[in-house]
Design a protein around this motif. Structure first.
Motif, short mmCIF file in Angstrom:
data_model
loop_
_atom_site.label_atom_id
_atom_site.label_comp_id
_atom_site.label_asym_id
_atom_site.label_seq_id
_atom_site.Cartn_x
_atom_site.Cartn_y
_atom_site.Cartn_z
N THR A 79 0.82 -1.20 0.00
CA THR A 79 0.00 0.00 0.00
C THR A 79 0.86 1.26 0.00
O THR A 79 1.68 1.46 0.89
CB THR A 79 -0.93 0.00 1.23
N ASN A 107 -3.73 3.10 -2.46
CA ASN A 107 -3.89 2.23 -3.64
C ASN A 107 -3.96 0.74 -3.28
O ASN A 107 -3.73 -0.10 -4.13
CB ASN A 107 -2.76 2.47 -4.63
N ARG A 126 -11.27 3.97 0.06
CA ARG A 126 -10.09 4.60 -0.56
C ARG A 126 -9.54 5.75 0.29
O ARG A 126 -8.37 6.05 0.27
CB ARG A 126 -10.42 5.14 -1.95
#
Length: 177
Positions: A79, A107, A126
Motif C-alpha cells: 500500500t 492504492n 479509498r
C-alpha cells in the motif's frame, strides 16, 4: 506601456522584499504494517519511504501546521498513499511531541482476504484517517529528527464490518527551509 512596466517592477520589488514563508521539508523510513493493537494482519510488509512538507503555522498563536506527504512501500503490491493534515508541535525542554491528524488516499486492493482465516484485510475505503504522533529532538536551529508512528484506517466509519488499518513506525529528519 510605462504604467504596465512600472506596475510589474513594483510587484516584482514587493515580491522580493516580502518575507519568505518557508516551511519544513521532511523525509523518513518506516517499517510497514507493524503489528499493534490497532491493526489486523494485511499480509503486507516491507519498508516505506515517506516524504512530506509542513507549511508555516496557519495561526501562529495556536501553532497548527498543515502538511502534505506521500508514502511509498518497497514491496510489490504494498500500500502506497498520499495525504494531507494538520499537526502541532509541543516543546518539552530539549525534546518535543508532535501529534497530527489527516486524511490519506491509498492504492491497496479494494477487496482482500486472509487465505488462512478468511477475514477481510482490505482497508474498507479509498479515503482513510491518518492519526500520527512523533517525538523529536532539535539537532540544530533548522534540523531535527523524530521517531514517529503513523496509522491509517477507516475507523469503521466508512465500513462498520471491518477495519484492519496499517501502522508504520520509523524515523524521519526535518529541515526547516
Amino acid at each position: 506601456m510605462k504604467i504596465k512596466l512600472s506596475l510589474a517592477a513594483a510587484l516584482g520589488a514587493a515580491a522580493i522584499a516580502a518575507p519568505a514563508h518557508a516551511g519544513e521539508l521532511y523525509g523518513g523510513v518506516y517499517r510497514h504494517a507493524v503489528d499493534t493493537p490497532f491493526t489486523l494482519d494485511t499480509q503486507e510488509g516491507g519498508v516505506d519511504v515517506q516524504v512530506g512538507y509542513r507549511l508555516d503555522p496557519v495561526l501562529p498563536v495556536v501553532g497548527i501546521e498543515p502538511y502534505v506527504f506521500g508514502s511509498v512501500n518497497s514491496e510489490s503490491g504494498g500500500t502506497d498513499f498520499v495525504g494531507a493534515g494538520i499537526s502541532r508541535k509541543f516543546s518539552l525542554g530539549g525534546v518535543y511531541v508532535r501529534p497530527g491528524v489527516g486524511l490519506v488516499l491509498h492504492n491497496a486492493p479494494s477487496l482482500r482476504t486472509n487465505p488462512d482465516t478468511g477475514v477481510r484485510t482490505d482497508l474498507g475505503s479509498r479515503v482513510l484517517f491518518e492519526p500520527e504522533i512523533a517525538i523529536g529532538l532539535a539537532l540544530a536551529p533548522r534540523v531535527s529528527v523524530e521517531a514517529s508512528w503513523v496509522h491509517i484506517s477507516n475507523a469503521r466509519l466508512f465500513n462498520s464490518q471491518q477495519n484492519p488499518g496499517i501502522d508504520l513506525i520509523g524515523v524521519r529528519a526535518n529541515l526547516k527551509l
